[in-house]
Design a protein around this motif. Structure first.
Motif, short mmCIF file in Angstrom:
data_model
loop_
_atom_site.label_atom_id
_atom_site.label_comp_id
_atom_site.label_asym_id
_atom_site.label_seq_id
_atom_site.Cartn_x
_atom_site.Cartn_y
_atom_site.Cartn_z
N ILE A 55 0.86 -1.18 0.00
CA ILE A 55 0.00 0.00 0.00
C ILE A 55 0.89 1.24 0.00
O ILE A 55 1.78 1.38 0.84
N ASP A 61 -0.55 4.69 -0.74
CA ASP A 61 -1.22 5.94 -0.42
C ASP A 61 -2.46 5.66 0.42
O ASP A 61 -2.83 4.51 0.67
N GLU A 62 -3.09 6.70 0.87
CA GLU A 62 -4.23 6.58 1.78
C GLU A 62 -5.44 5.99 1.09
O GLU A 62 -6.22 5.26 1.70
N GLU A 63 -5.60 6.29 -0.20
CA GLU A 63 -6.76 5.76 -0.92
C GLU A 63 -6.70 4.24 -1.00
O GLU A 63 -7.71 3.55 -0.78
N GLU A 64 -5.51 3.70 -1.27
CA GLU A 64 -5.36 2.24 -1.29
C GLU A 64 -5.59 1.65 0.09
O GLU A 64 -6.16 0.56 0.24
N ASN A 91 -7.60 2.82 2.42
CA ASN A 91 -9.04 2.82 2.68
C ASN A 91 -9.71 1.69 1.92
O ASN A 91 -10.63 1.03 2.44
N ASP A 92 -9.25 1.44 0.68
CA ASP A 92 -9.82 0.33 -0.08
C ASP A 92 -9.52 -1.01 0.61
O ASP A 92 -10.37 -1.91 0.68
N TYR A 93 -8.28 -1.10 1.10
CA TYR A 93 -7.89 -2.34 1.81
C TYR A 93 -8.76 -2.55 3.06
O TYR A 93 -9.25 -3.66 3.32
N LYS A 94 -8.94 -1.46 3.84
CA LYS A 94 -9.75 -1.57 5.06
C LYS A 94 -11.19 -1.95 4.71
O LYS A 94 -11.81 -2.79 5.37
#
Length: 781
Positions: A52, A54-57, A59-62
């Motif tokens: 991961i 960046d933050e967007e990835e 959030n997608d992971y979470k």
């Protein structure tokens, strides 16, 4: 199930199996699993690692992970491990609020799950949320108060936080539920860590009432002793003794109480020694004298405790108590006190044993041996009277064998220890009146009674006892003992009469005849001894005739009556053809000095061999030939030795069919048999078969190599065996000794029967015939 328009139910169609025969190749579940293991079908490649950036990835992971956890929970809400994994994942992301929410949702599903509460509280403690953790523990112990793990964790957390009052409050709430012993000890140890001895004592007071076991009272007393409250400790032990009373008394409590008092005695002794070293300086001061006065009762207190316990505890439950009492007396008592303790301990044990089983005579023997060494004669007599009162309930001799020794020991004690002859005579007479002589008797007690009368110089009384014994119940041991008694008194005429009486009672007893003859021989009456032997061997039934004949022969040899000895051997051989008799006869002739002793010995062997041709025991016949062979080796010539060698048998292995007891076939067994040359010569079938096999062997040798003779060809020995013979059988059929083989059958007949017919076979054919005779015996089998 479907329904038609008419309302009737329609049964669904089921696929029919046309071919119900089993498959040609059956496959089991084990084979399927083994195949899957070999092909590694269950092994999946690891998922690719995701990085991961960046933050967007993130959030997608979470979102993806949460969706997976929620799906798992939605599928089966009762699987608590899914909830815990979800909460721990949120905790790893520092999402404490989300994790707390997950735990609360899980508790709504299953609030009795212990692991869930523990994981929830541990998360709060790791996050340093003390109030939240305290709230969780409080809810847990309220919902599940019998789970000790919650209480331990709660009190430990409060103590680690330094909240002593809160920890004590938690303990108090816990003790209201009256938990197990370890919980009380944890509370007591908590108070002791903060030096609150009075509070710990209060807890102990409640503890021994909730769990009133002996060990807990002992722990309470040791607690008081450890902290120096001796008076309190003594009071605890006294309360414990009073609490349990005489119905539930326990030896461990008294042992601990006595040890406590003994320890105080040792402490006082140390103080006394210190006081005595300063006696020269403080003689006038009364306080130092008061120390000794205070110490003196401790010694008696310990003894009183032990005796009080021994009077109230059953003896089989007081083994440890006796042990420690003995150790105490060894340390502080005198010799008499130690002996009394040991004797009383053993006496109590024996009393319990004989009460449990009055017919346990071994226990009575041990008990009597103990009291004989320590008690006075009246006490010993009392125990003996109690023991002999337990008469065996069955009138069978095997039940009386141990019992009768009680009477014997009683009589010996009265004679040797008390030295009361009249009492001893009464004991013997009472025992003889008790025994049922019509069914069985004991010769030992009759003989001991007679020997006692002789020691009292009452010879007539001794003979009267033995006469009564023989008249009531004649038996071999009684007659033999009476004869030995008269022999010691040198009353030979009485011995003769007793021997005659003995032989009238038991004429088949060879030992009696031999002893009678030995007596006459010692007295010098040889003719009388010979007449006794003649009467003995003329008896129709004897228990050991071989011993009698041997004694008679030895008697004649000692008298140097060689002709009588020969006649005895001949008379004995008319009755039996035993091989040992023949060998003994031959050795006897060899032992007599004379010019023709060798010829006589050889002649006896010849007669024995002829007489034992029809003997079924071939081992005895072989024993005779071996003895003859040894004789010829030492005293014979080459020709005589060769003649005996030709008579030696061949050892062969054979098989015979076994039959079970019910008549069924039990298989075959192998055994060794001996083929004697004389026996083989009388069987023409064996000779014919041997000649046929010799011809066959010669044909095979000629086919293999026409240029080699049978003696030179190495294959002859291999072809000598029958095709049906195994190598082991062929090997065993060879002669066991290293001596030359016997001559052919026709030549043996000519030699043994002194016949005019002979054989013109050559020496080489002799050897071949010998081998064929072995094979012939095997084929006949």
């Amino acid at each position: 199930m479907a329904s038609t328009a008419a309302g009737k139910q329609r049964i669904p169609k089921v696929a029919k199996v046309k071919n119900k025969a089993p498959a040609e190749v059956q496959i089991t579940a084990e084979q399927l699993l083994r195949e899957a293991k070999e092909r590694e079908l269950e092994l999946l490649p690891p998922p690719p690692k995701q990085k991961i950036t960046d933050e967007e990835e993130l959030n997608d992971y979470k979102l993806k992970k949460r969706k997976g956890f929620e799906d798992n929970i939605r599928k089966n809400r009762t699987v608590i491990s899914n909830w815990i994994k979800y909460a721990q994942w949120e905790e790893s992301l520092k999402e404490i609020l989300r994790a707390r929410s997950i735990y609360e949702r899980a508790l709504d599903v299953d609030h009795r799950n212990i692991t869930l509460w523990l994981k929830y509280a541990e998360m709060e403690m790791k996050s340093r949320q003390v109030n939240h953790a305290r709230n969780i523990w409080d809810r847990a112990i309220t919902i599940l108060p019998r789970v000790n793990q919650f209480w331990y964790k709660y009190t430990y957390m409060e103590e680690m936080l330094g909240n002593v009052a809160g920890c004590r409050q938690a303990f108090e709430r816990w003790m209201e539920w009256e938990p197990d012993e370890q919980a009380w000890h944890s509370y007591i140890n908590f108070e002791l860590r903060y030096k609150e001895v009075d509070k710990a004592r209060t807890i102990y007071e409640r503890f021994v009432l909730v769990h009133p076991e002996v060990k807990n009272w002992i722990k309470y007393g040791r607690f008081e002793e450890k902290h120096g409250y001796i008076a309190h400790s003594r009071k605890v032990y006294e309360r414990a003794v009073e609490f349990f009373g005489e119905d539930y008394v326990d030896e461990n409590l008294f042992v601990a109480f006595a040890k406590f008092e003994e320890t105080q005695k040792e402490v006082c002794d140390e103080r006394s020694q210190q006081t005595q070293t300063k006696a020269s300086c403080f003689q006038a001061q009364p306080e130092h004298k008061g120390v000794l006065v205070f110490c003196l009762p401790q010694f008696e207190r310990v003894r009183v405790i032990y005796k009080y316990a021994l009077d109230r505890i059953p003896k089989h439950q007081a083994q440890e108590l006796f042990k420690f009492y003995t150790m105490f007396e060894k340390k502080f008592g005198d010799r008499r006190g130690i002996e009394d303790v040991i004797v009383n301990k053993r006496r109590f044990q024996y009393e319990e044993e004989v009460k449990a089983n009055p017919h346990n005579y071994d226990a009575w023997f041990d008990y009597l041996r103990l009291v004989e060494n320590d008690a006075d004669p009246d006490t010993v007599r009392e125990v003996y009277e109690r023991a002999i009162a337990n008469i065996p309930p069955i009138q069978e001799k095997r039940h009386w064998k141990r019992y009768i020794y009680l009477w014997i020991n009683y009589a010996l004690y009265e004679e040797l220890e008390v030295k009361d002859a009249e009492k001893t005579r009464q004991v013997y007479q009472a025992s003889l009146d008790l025994i049922p002589h019509k069914k069985f008797t004991f010769a030992k007690i009759w003989l001991l009674y007679a020997q006692f009368e002789i020691r009292q110089k009452n010879l007539q009384g001794s003979r009267r006892v033995m006469g009564t014994a023989i008249g009531k119940c004649p038996k071999n041991k009684l007659l033999k003992g009476y004869i030995e008694l008269e022999l010691q008194l040198r009353e030979f005429d009485r011995c003769r009469k007793l021997y005659e009486k003995y032989l009238e009672f038991s004429p088949e007893n060879c030992t009696t005849w031999i002893k009678f003859s030995e007596l006459e021989t010692i007295l010098g009456d040889v003719e009388r001894a010979r007449a006794i032997f003649e009467l003995a061997i003329g008896q129709p039934r004897l228990d050991m005739p071989e011993v009698l004949w041997k004694s008679y022969i030895d008697f004649e040899i000692e008298q140097e009556e060689f002709e009588n000895t020969r006649n005895l051997y001949k008379r004995l051989l008319q009755r039996t053809q035993h091989v040992k008799v023949w060998i003994s006869y031959a050795k006897y002739e060899l032992s007599i000095d004379g010019p023709d002793r060798l010829q006589k010995c050889r002649q006896i062997f010849e007669e024995a061999n002829k007489g034992m041709r029809n003997c079924e025991e071939k081992e005895e016949r072989l024993m005779l030939l071996e003895s003859w062979r040894d004789f010829e080796r030492e005293f014979g010539s080459e020709s005589s030795m060769e003649r005996v060698r030709k008579l030696m048998p061949d050892k062969v292995k054979k098989r015979r069919k076994l039959t079970a007891e019910d008549g069924s076939d039990a298989g075959w067994e192998e055994y060794y048999d001996y083929i004697f040359p004389e026996d083989a010569a009388n069987q023409p079938n064996l000779k014919l078969l041997a000649m046929a096999k010799m011809w066959k062997r010669q044909q095979m040798v000629e086919d293999e190599d026409d240029n080699k003779s049978p003696e030179e060809s190495p294959e002859v020995a291999e072809n000598d065996k029958s095709p049906q013979e195994s190598p082991e059988v062929a090997e065993e059929t060879q002669t066991t000794s290293d001596e030359p083989a016997a001559p052919p059958e026709a030549e043996r007949d000519a030699e043994m029967d002194r016949d005019d017919e002979g054989s013109s076979e050559s020496d080489s054919d002799d050897d071949e015939g010998k081998k064929e005779s072995k094979s012939g015996g095997e084929d006949k089998e």
